[in-house]
Design a protein around this motif. Structure first.
Motif, PDB file in Angstrom:
ATOM      1  N   VAL A  15       0.839  -1.184   0.000  1.00 41.17           N
ATOM      2  CA  VAL A  15       0.000   0.000   0.000  1.00 41.17           C
ATOM      3  C   VAL A  15       0.883   1.246   0.000  1.00 41.17           C
ATOM      4  N   LYS A  16       0.487   2.247  -0.817  1.00 36.82           N
ATOM      5  CA  LYS A  16       1.183   3.535  -0.834  1.00 36.82           C
ATOM      6  C   LYS A  16       0.568   4.389   0.262  1.00 36.82           C
ATOM      7  N   ILE A  17       1.406   4.733   1.223  1.00 36.70           N
ATOM      8  CA  ILE A  17       0.906   5.393   2.426  1.00 36.70           C
ATOM      9  C   ILE A  17       0.619   6.871   2.178  1.00 36.70           C
ATOM     10  N   ASP A  18      -0.544   7.332   2.652  1.00 37.43           N
ATOM     11  CA  ASP A  18      -0.924   8.742   2.502  1.00 37.43           C
ATOM     12  C   ASP A  18      -0.270   9.631   3.547  1.00 37.43           C
ATOM     13  N   ASP A  19      -0.222   9.131   4.771  1.00 40.88           N
ATOM     14  CA  ASP A  19       0.129  10.009   5.879  1.00 40.88           C
ATOM     15  C   ASP A  19       1.046   9.256   6.842  1.00 40.88           C
ATOM     16  N   GLU A  20       2.330   9.511   6.708  1.00 43.37           N
ATOM     17  CA  GLU A  20       3.308   8.756   7.509  1.00 43.37           C
ATOM     18  C   GLU A  20       3.132   8.953   9.012  1.00 43.37           C
ATOM     19  N   SER A  21       2.480  10.053   9.391  1.00 48.30           N
ATOM     20  CA  SER A  21       2.320  10.291  10.836  1.00 48.30           C
ATOM     21  C   SER A  21       1.434   9.222  11.493  1.00 48.30           C
ATOM     22  N   GLN A  22       0.633   8.519  10.649  1.00 48.98           N
ATOM     23  CA  GLN A  22      -0.204   7.431  11.207  1.00 48.98           C
ATOM     24  C   GLN A  22       0.638   6.278  11.755  1.00 48.98           C
ATOM     25  N   LEU A  23       1.880   6.176  11.283  1.00 46.67           N
ATOM     26  CA  LEU A  23       2.753   5.107  11.765  1.00 46.67           C
ATOM     27  C   LEU A  23       3.053   5.265  13.258  1.00 46.67           C
ATOM     28  N   GLU A  24       2.899   6.493  13.743  1.00 43.65           N
ATOM     29  CA  GLU A  24       3.192   6.740  15.163  1.00 43.65           C
ATOM     30  C   GLU A  24       2.233   5.995  16.080  1.00 43.65           C
ATOM     31  N   ASP A  25       1.055   5.647  15.548  1.00 39.81           N
ATOM     32  CA  ASP A  25       0.088   4.900  16.365  1.00 39.81           C
ATOM     33  C   ASP A  25       0.444   3.420  16.475  1.00 39.81           C
ATOM     34  N   LEU A  26       1.406   2.972  15.667  1.00 39.56           N
ATOM     35  CA  LEU A  26       1.743   1.548  15.645  1.00 39.56           C
ATOM     36  C   LEU A  26       2.887   1.246  16.610  1.00 39.56           C
ATOM     37  N   MET A  27       3.147  -0.041  16.810  1.00 34.88           N
ATOM     38  CA  MET A  27       4.174  -0.471  17.773  1.00 34.88           C
ATOM     39  C   MET A  27       5.416  -0.967  17.038  1.00 34.88           C
ATOM     40  N   ASP A  28       6.544  -0.933  17.712  1.00 35.33           N
ATOM     41  CA  ASP A  28       7.720  -1.620  17.174  1.00 35.33           C
ATOM     42  C   ASP A  28       7.700  -3.075  17.678  1.00 35.33           C
ATOM     43  N   GLN A  29       8.663  -3.872  17.198  1.00 33.89           N
ATOM     44  CA  GLN A  29       8.678  -5.308  17.523  1.00 33.89           C
ATOM     45  C   GLN A  29       8.638  -5.548  19.040  1.00 33.89           C
ATOM     46  N   GLU A  30       9.446  -4.771  19.740  1.00 31.14           N
ATOM     47  CA  GLU A  30       9.560  -4.996  21.187  1.00 31.14           C
ATOM     48  C   GLU A  30       8.238  -4.694  21.906  1.00 31.14           C
ATOM     49  N   SER A  31       7.613  -3.574  21.545  1.00 31.20           N
ATOM     50  CA  SER A  31       6.332  -3.213  22.170  1.00 31.20           C
ATOM     51  C   SER A  31       5.264  -4.246  21.818  1.00 31.20           C
ATOM     52  N   TYR A  32       5.306  -4.733  20.561  1.00 32.47           N
ATOM     53  CA  TYR A  32       4.312  -5.728  20.150  1.00 32.47           C
ATOM     54  C   TYR A  32       4.501  -7.026  20.929  1.00 32.47           C
ATOM     55  N   ASN A  33       5.763  -7.432  21.108  1.00 35.89           N
ATOM     56  CA  ASN A  33       6.023  -8.640  21.892  1.00 35.89           C
ATOM     57  C   ASN A  33       5.457  -8.506  23.303  1.00 35.89           C
ATOM     58  N   ASP A  34       5.652  -7.316  23.905  1.00 39.94           N
ATOM     59  CA  ASP A  34       5.099  -7.076  25.244  1.00 39.94           C
ATOM     60  C   ASP A  34       3.572  -7.123  25.200  1.00 39.94           C
ATOM     61  N   PHE A  35       3.021  -6.553  24.114  1.00 37.82           N
ATOM     62  CA  PHE A  35       1.557  -6.492  23.961  1.00 37.82           C
ATOM     63  C   PHE A  35       0.948  -7.900  23.913  1.00 37.82           C
ATOM     64  N   ILE A  36       1.530  -8.777  23.101  1.00 43.13           N
ATOM     65  CA  ILE A  36       0.937 -10.124  22.997  1.00 43.13           C
ATOM     66  C   ILE A  36       1.201 -10.945  24.257  1.00 43.13           C
ATOM     67  N   GLU A  37       2.300 -10.671  24.928  1.00 43.39           N
ATOM     68  CA  GLU A  37       2.551 -11.352  26.201  1.00 43.39           C
ATOM     69  C   GLU A  37       1.450 -10.993  27.200  1.00 43.39           C
ATOM     70  N   GLY A  38       1.047  -9.731  27.169  1.00 38.60           N
ATOM     71  CA  GLY A  38      -0.022  -9.256  28.058  1.00 38.60           C
ATOM     72  C   GLY A  38      -1.373  -9.888  27.750  1.00 38.60           C
ATOM     73  N   LEU A  39      -1.553 -10.381  26.504  1.00 34.70           N
ATOM     74  CA  LEU A  39      -2.831 -10.982  26.128  1.00 34.70           C
ATOM     75  C   LEU A  39      -2.968 -12.403  26.641  1.00 34.70           C
ATOM     76  N   GLU A  40      -1.843 -13.006  26.956  1.00 34.89           N
ATOM     77  CA  GLU A  40      -1.883 -14.431  27.310  1.00 34.89           C
ATOM     78  C   GLU A  40      -2.016 -14.632  28.810  1.00 34.89           C
ATOM     79  N   ASP A  41      -2.829 -13.834  29.436  1.00 32.26           N
ATOM     80  CA  ASP A  41      -2.970 -13.802  30.894  1.00 32.26           C
ATOM     81  C   ASP A  41      -2.111 -14.816  31.605  1.00 32.26           C
TER      82      ASP A  41
END
Lengths: 370, 125
Positions: B99-125
């Protein structure tokens, strides 16, 4: 099913499911395994290739006793119970006064009693219904201290024979009270996958022992509700609450075969006027197999359209069939579209996709008829 | 190349203003055997958090939401014949679309690998 029930019930095999790594989900008020680490597709294919063990202890098991049990049950089901010899089983349905289906069930002549297996989601209502309507000294005994498991697949007979030699010669839809691995069981050569196999009713406190013995055999894997659903769909078998319910009659559901000549002539069951009229004059719609042409599965409630875009029916069960390696579905269509080979469209995510009405089952039944 | 992750379990790998998008390995494991992927048409305009694709397992269909606004440039045609690629290699060969991105500032709402790993760890109660 209790609407306000927050605490899920557990079958006697709950701890074993968790130990095996099952993903547990709520189903009909029970905490049940939807799949094990093998996964739905792997479990499905394993059952068709070798043997799968299913925990179906959530289903209701009851006995009817009393001299007039056969005649009394025949008031509530359109099937011929009187013709059943001791040790024989058949599929039937409870109908209501509208001729629609309250539940589907298995009825066995167990000699001194009738042994019934009813759906988990309907069992409380079924029991109330039976107790209210079975007269002339017939009483109902709930066998809620028993577990029920199904061993299904082409290797099921080979495996179970190791623990109960008598099962080898049992024919499809026969029943025996016999020890399995020394445990007193009710064994029926039946199931709901389209494969050869058995349903085994076992005292709850010995269920885990028997399940572990069966799972220790090379051929056997534990199978969850996910694969149970895809297996029965490929086999063209109805799931209560989806393909049949209180809006569908046995004739519309293409279950005419459960009503034999004597019951058609004599009537005397709930909703007989409606059902016998439909048997004589036809119903307006019919349950059929539906094969989507592309690779996109069409799920339950997908509208079925004719070539002009008119809605002519709805899918009641749909998904992917691992054995046919393609999407499969069943549903109801207006009777003029019910002939196999008829072209229809399925409205999936706003797009009409071609499909064909086909004869059921998608995967051939492989029952052992001796 | 920078890689981003959404709370909806999509990954996005950026090359200039073009992002390759797919579902994460965690998502494919949770979904189980994938039997069909419905991809958007080339040229379609995606709206962040709107429908982008549908992924179907034996049991159920799940929506895949657009992690950013943009225009679809290309889809992974290999998934048509082999949707199982998503199970085999969700964050590689099993990509969904570019996808050709319209607004790069939207990437700020996303996580990097490390934050995502923490996020999914938190889901696995």
């Amino acid at each position: 099913m209790a609407d306000h029930q927050t605490e899920l019930l557990r079958t006697p095999l709950y701890d074993l499911h968790v130990e095996l790594g099952a993903k547990m989900v709520p189903f009909a008020g029970y905490d049940m395994p939807v799949q094990y680490p093998l996964g739905v597709k792997g479990e499905h294919l394993h059952t068709r290739a070798r043997a799968g063990l299913f925990d179906v202890s959530h289903m209701g098991q009851v006995r009817l006793v009393g001299e007039h049990r056969v005649a009394e049950l025949e008031k509530l089901v359109p099937g011929d119970v009187a013709v059943l010899k001791p040790g024989r089983t058949r599929y039937s349905a409870f109908t209501n006064d509208d001729g629609t289906i309250l539940d589907d069930l298995m009825i066995t002549n167990a000699g001194d009693s009738l042994f019934l297996v009813i759906n988990a989601g309907c069992k409380d209502d079924d029991i109330v219904h039976m107790r209210a309507n079975l007269d002339h000294g017939v009483s109902l005994i709930e066998l809620d201290d028993r577990a029920l498991m199904a061993l299904q697949g082409p290797d099921a007979a080979k495996v179970l024979t190791r623990f109960a030699p008598e099962v080898a010669d049992m024919k499809f839809m026969s029943f025996a009270e016999i020890p399995v691995a020394g445990i007193p069981c009710f064994v029926t050569r039946s199931g709901y996958t389209g494969e050869d196999g058995y349903e085994i009713s076992v005292p709850g406190d010995q269920a885990e022992k028997l399940a572990r013995l069966l799972l220790a055999e090379d051929e056997v894997e534990a199978i969850g509700l996910g694969a149970r659903d895809s297996l029965r769909l490929e086999a063209g078998l109805c799931l209560y609450g989806h393909d049949i319910d209180t809006t569908t009659t046995p004739v519309e559901a293409d279950l005419n075969w459960i009503i034999n000549k004597r019951r058609r002539e004599e009537g005397g069951f709930r909703g007989a006027d409606v059902i016998l009229d439909q048997l004589a004059n036809g119903a307006d719609r019919k349950r059929v197999g539906i094969k989507p042409e592309g690779k996109a599965p069409a799920r339950e409630h997908t509208p079925v359209l004719d070539g002009d875009g008119n809605e002519i029916g709805e899918i009641t069960s749909g998904g992917f069939g691992p054995t046919v390696d393609a999407p499969v579905a069943m549903g109801y269509v207006d009777i003029e579209f019910a002939t196999p080979g008829t072209r229809v469209d399925l409205m999936v995510r706003g797009k009409a996709r071609p499909a064909e009405i086909v004869a059921l089952p998608f995967a051939p039944h492989r029952y052992y008829r001796g | 190349m920078a890689k981003y992750f959404s709370k909806e379990h999509e990954w996005l790998e950026l090359d200039g203003d073009v992002a390759t998008v797919g579902i994460t390995d965690y998502a494919q494991q949770a979904l189980g055997d994938i039997v069909y992927v419905e991809l958007p048409e080339v040229g379609k305009k995606l709206v962040k958090d709107g429908d982008a694709a549908v992924v179907e397992s034996v049991k159920a269909a799940s929506d895949v939401y657009a992690p950013v606004d943009g225009e679809i440039l290309e889809t992974n045609e290999m998934l048509e014949d082999n949707p199982g690629l998503v199970n085999e290699d969700a964050e590689g060969e099993g990509w969904f679309f570019r996808v050709k991105i319209d607004d790069e500032s939207q990437l700020e709402d996303l996580m990097d690998q490390e934050s995502y790993n923490d996020f999914i760890e938190g889901l696995e109660d």
